[in-house]
Design an enzyme around this catalytic site. Structure first.
Site, PDB file in Angstrom:
ATOM      1  N   GLY A 112      21.186  44.596 -31.587  1.00 12.66           N
ATOM      2  CA  GLY A 112      20.101  44.393 -30.631  1.00 12.66           C
ATOM      3  C   GLY A 112      18.983  43.619 -31.285  1.00 12.66           C
ATOM      4  O   GLY A 112      18.986  43.403 -32.500  1.00 12.66           O
ATOM      5  N   LYS A 113      18.044  43.177 -30.531  1.00 15.36           N
ATOM      6  CA  LYS A 113      16.854  42.514 -31.080  1.00 15.36           C
ATOM      7  C   LYS A 113      15.792  42.486 -30.002  1.00 15.36           C
ATOM      8  O   LYS A 113      16.113  42.443 -28.804  1.00 15.36           O
ATOM      9  CB  LYS A 113      17.195  41.072 -31.499  1.00 15.36           C
ATOM     10  CG  LYS A 113      16.228  40.496 -32.525  1.00 15.36           C
ATOM     11  CD  LYS A 113      16.602  40.961 -33.925  1.00 15.36           C
ATOM     12  CE  LYS A 113      15.650  40.455 -34.974  1.00 15.36           C
ATOM     13  NZ  LYS A 113      16.160  40.741 -36.324  1.00 15.36           N
TER      14      LYS A 113
END
Ligand code: NAD
Length: 423
Positions: A112-113
């Site tokens: 994720g980011k």
């Protein structure tokens, strides 16, 4: 984070680059194209508008992103970046790299980011706190210790993580440390987390030297970027006997062919804000460091340092990617053709997310490990990830980057095949 990290020089679509890397590795593995479609695209991309009341009473609206590229192997994991150049494309690319990075080191996380398009230097601490809290409040049903765990990235730090933890905890009505990693030690951070990425760089360089029959003791190195990753890598490599002869940062660079005094340089940077002017050195530019006759070149600053324009000039035997995405795909081909051994970012700088995983484990168990325990476990993970990647590289006769992607994709796809596709 210190320094200026700019993504201005990045190609139009960084995400397209990652897709290219995935397509190539998946085709070598003979993965079913339908599965490749599933693993390529982010599973969820959320865009939030964040109205913030500024200190002067006016309102400004910022844009925030959180991308969960994959949760196949566990909760999405990845940093939160504050930068004026943040775009959905960039966040998607960084989220995808996190999926592959976590799979290379075989920790039970997906990728994720997050990002907010903002220049944090233009906001007061109070405004930054509001922005962070509003971001978390808007993403309450997206992030969580079981679903998506943020961490620091460019221009976010322990304080930002503390605000995230507090905002989330206030909403769920109990203290939830494991919602975020990279926290201050006093509130559930892990010993060894700050040094983890640089330590991973040192360990992977050590492993590469072993495979190449090079002696780490007496080897020479040049480093571009002297922040968290570059300075810790320099310090630990010097302790292993490596002579660091050149270092640059955003303001300039320093060279001493006899070897720089790294602890002295770290102290000097803490006092002056830059490596520039350190006693007993001569100035050097990034381009000169890239072309330096050293054994190890460590990009530890920004994306796209090594491009088709300068890859031919690289004389190092090993390029160890402390930074994310420092080598463009064209440059990658040139380096490989020249026989340069690349330790790719998704392996080389994976020490940070590995210790983030340890932090999450410690929070969930409610117990903290000693620094030796953290470092010992990190070493086991990095040595084993390096060996796994090297084995794939030998077996398929590909470079370490392609091998790392192949290893990671295999691990993600095998889980998908076991879980099945819920359709
Ligand atoms: P940082 O902000 O602590 O340090 C960045 C360094 O790069 C500073 O010394 C800065 O002066 C220098 N720099 C910036 N622009 C430069 C330029 N044009 N030329 C030369 N030097 C320049 O950041 P960091 O945490 O060390 O991160 C560096 C890289 O490592 C980034 O790509 C980041 O995404 C990656 N990374 C960091 C971690 C982590 O745990 N911190 C983990 C994985 C990957």
């Amino acid at each position: 984070m210190k320094g200026e990290i700019t993504s201005k020089e990045m190609p139009m679509s960084v995400f397209a680059n990652v897709v290219k890397q995935v397509d190539h590795a998946a085709s070598l593995l003979g993965i079913d194209p339908m599965l490749v479609e599933i693993i390529k695209m982010p599973r969820r991309s959320v865009i939030v508008k964040l109205p913030i009341q500024m200190d002067d009473g006016s309102f400004r609206v910022f844009t925030g992103y959180r991308v969960q590229h994959s949760i196949v192997r566990g909760p999405a994991k990845g940093g939160l970046r504050f930068h004026p150049d943040v775009t959905l494309d960039e966040v998607q690319a960084l989220a995808s790299w996190m999926t592959w990075k976590c799979a290379v080191v075989n920790i039970p996380f997906g990728g994720g980011k997050g990002g907010i398009t903002v220049d944090p230097k233009t906001l007061s601490k109070h405004e930054l706190e509001h922005l962070t809290r509003r971001y978390v409040a808007d993403l309450l049903d997206v992030i969580g210790p079981e679903s998506d765990v943020p961490a620091p990235d460019v221009n976010t730090n322990e304080q930002t993580m503390a605000w995230i933890m507090d905002t989330y905890s206030m909403h769920v009505r109990h203290t939830e440390s494991a919602v975020v990693t990279g926290k201050p030690l006093i509130m559930g951070g892990s010993l060894g987390r700050r040094e983890a990425t640089g330590r991973g760089v040192m360990l992977t360089v050590r492993e590469a030297c072993k495979r190449l029959g090079m002696n780490l003791k007496g080897a020479t190195a040049g480093i571009v970027g002297f922040g968290n990753v570059g300075s810790v890598a320099a310090d630990l490599l010097q302790k292993e006997g490596v002579k660091i002869i050149a270092v640059t940062d955003v303001m300039g660079g320093v060279l001493n062919r006899k070897g720089l005094d790294i602890p002295g340089l770290i102290k000097y940077v803490a006092e002056t804000g830059s490596v520039v002017g350190f006693a007993g050195t001569t100035p050097i530019s990034n381009e000169e460091v890239v072309a330096l006759d050293v054994d190890v070149l460590i990009p530890a600053a920004l994306e796209n340092l090594i491009t088709a324009a300068n890859a031919d000039k690289v004389r190092a035997k090993i390029v160890a990617e402390g930074a994310n995405g420092p080598t463009t795909p064209d440059a990658d081909e040139i380096l490989t053709r020249k026989g340069i051994f690349i330790i790719p970012d998704i392996l080389c700088n994976a020490g940070g997310v590995t210790v983030s995983y340890f932090e999450w484990v410690q929070n969930r168990v409610g117990y903290s490990w000693t620094e030796d325990e953290v470092n010992g476990r990190l070493e086991l993970v990095m040595v084993s990830a390096f060996a796994d990647t090297y084995r794939v590289a030998q077996e398929y006769k590909v470079n370490m980057r392609v091998a790392a992607f192949m290893l990671a994709i295999r691990r993600v796809v095998d889980v998908i095949l076991l879980r099945g596709v819920y359709a």
